[in-house]
Motif scaffolding. Structure first.
Motif, short mmCIF file in Angstrom:
data_model
loop_
_atom_site.label_atom_id
_atom_site.label_comp_id
_atom_site.label_asym_id
_atom_site.label_seq_id
_atom_site.Cartn_x
_atom_site.Cartn_y
_atom_site.Cartn_z
N MET A 1 0.85 -1.17 0.00
CA MET A 1 0.00 0.00 0.00
C MET A 1 0.89 1.23 0.00
N VAL A 2 0.75 2.05 -1.02
CA VAL A 2 1.53 3.28 -1.10
C VAL A 2 0.56 4.46 -1.02
N GLU A 3 0.67 5.22 0.04
CA GLU A 3 -0.10 6.46 0.17
C GLU A 3 0.67 7.52 -0.61
N VAL A 4 0.12 7.95 -1.73
CA VAL A 4 0.83 8.90 -2.58
C VAL A 4 1.00 10.24 -1.86
N ALA A 5 0.15 10.54 -0.90
CA ALA A 5 0.34 11.75 -0.09
C ALA A 5 1.68 11.69 0.64
N ASP A 6 2.12 10.48 1.04
CA ASP A 6 3.42 10.34 1.69
C ASP A 6 4.55 10.62 0.71
N VAL A 7 4.36 10.24 -0.55
CA VAL A 7 5.36 10.54 -1.57
C VAL A 7 5.42 12.05 -1.77
N ARG A 8 4.25 12.71 -1.85
CA ARG A 8 4.23 14.17 -1.99
C ARG A 8 4.91 14.84 -0.80
N ALA A 9 4.77 14.24 0.39
CA ALA A 9 5.34 14.83 1.60
C ALA A 9 6.86 14.79 1.61
N MET A 10 7.46 14.04 0.69
CA MET A 10 8.92 14.01 0.61
C MET A 10 9.47 15.36 0.15
N VAL A 11 8.63 16.16 -0.49
CA VAL A 11 9.03 17.51 -0.88
C VAL A 11 8.78 18.40 0.34
N ARG A 12 9.83 18.80 1.00
CA ARG A 12 9.68 19.61 2.22
C ARG A 12 9.79 21.10 1.91
N SER A 13 10.88 21.48 1.29
CA SER A 13 11.10 22.88 0.98
C SER A 13 10.35 23.21 -0.31
N GLY A 14 9.44 24.16 -0.23
CA GLY A 14 8.68 24.53 -1.41
C GLY A 14 7.46 23.67 -1.67
N ALA A 15 7.10 22.84 -0.71
CA ALA A 15 5.93 21.98 -0.89
C ALA A 15 4.67 22.84 -0.98
N VAL A 16 3.78 22.44 -1.89
CA VAL A 16 2.53 23.16 -2.11
C VAL A 16 1.40 22.13 -2.12
N GLN A 17 0.26 22.45 -1.53
CA GLN A 17 -0.86 21.52 -1.54
C GLN A 17 -1.23 21.18 -2.98
N VAL B 1 -1.02 -1.40 -4.12
CA VAL B 1 -2.18 -0.52 -4.16
C VAL B 1 -1.65 0.89 -3.99
N LEU B 2 -2.00 1.77 -4.94
CA LEU B 2 -1.66 3.19 -4.82
C LEU B 2 -2.91 3.93 -4.39
N CYS B 3 -2.81 4.72 -3.36
CA CYS B 3 -3.95 5.47 -2.86
C CYS B 3 -3.67 6.95 -3.06
N ASP B 4 -4.53 7.61 -3.85
CA ASP B 4 -4.32 9.02 -4.14
C ASP B 4 -5.65 9.66 -4.50
#
Length: 140
Positions: free
Chosen positions: A1-17, A50-53
């Motif tokens: 199970m891959v929560e794609v939100a966790d992948v997005r969270a890897m961008v710390r500096s400059g992260a945008v919703q 499973v990708l969850c996004d």
């Protein structure tokens, strides 16, 4: 199970919703590409994924054209339920309404599930769809 939100969270500096125009959409697409690469590597090793996004416009195309041959299930809830679940979250009322409307318009899916019920019931409904489609049922 891959929560794609966790992948997005890897961008710390400059992260945008991801619902923000411009950089947010670009980062959402980038996270989807990375999640597909991760899924492809697991699949190549014989591991089901499973990708969850939250899938929006161009991001849906990323998943559809990935090498993983996805079975896309849309989880749907009425707007009132989405609002109740989003209380205290990062979305403003207008942002939530716009995302809900955008999600409701997405039709390029293999199946839809009413996600109003509790999580075990939603998971059971998705597993039933996978079984009917001939797709492997994930193990717990």
């Amino acid at each position: 199970m891959v929560e794609v939100a966790d992948v997005r969270a890897m961008v710390r500096s400059g992260a945008v919703q991801p619902w923000r125009p411009g950089a947010g959409e670009d980062q959402h697409r980038l996270a989807a590409v990375q999640a597909c690469l991760l899924a492809a590597s697991f699949t190549a090793a014989g591991v089901e994924v499973v990708l969850c996004d939250v899938v929006r416009g161009p991001v849906g195309e990323v998943y559809r054209t990935s090498t993983a041959a996805p079975f896309v299930v849309a989880l749907r809830v009425p707007l009132e339920v989405a609002r109740a679940r989003a209380v205290g979250g990062p979305l403003t009322g207008p942002e939530l309404d716009a995302l809900h409307a955008e999600n409701a318009a997405v039709r390029d899916v293999d199946a839809e599930v009413d996600a109003t019920a509790d999580l075990p019931a939603v998971v059971a409904a998705v597993e039933q769809l996978w079984t009917a489609a001939g797709t492997a049922v994930p193990t717990r």
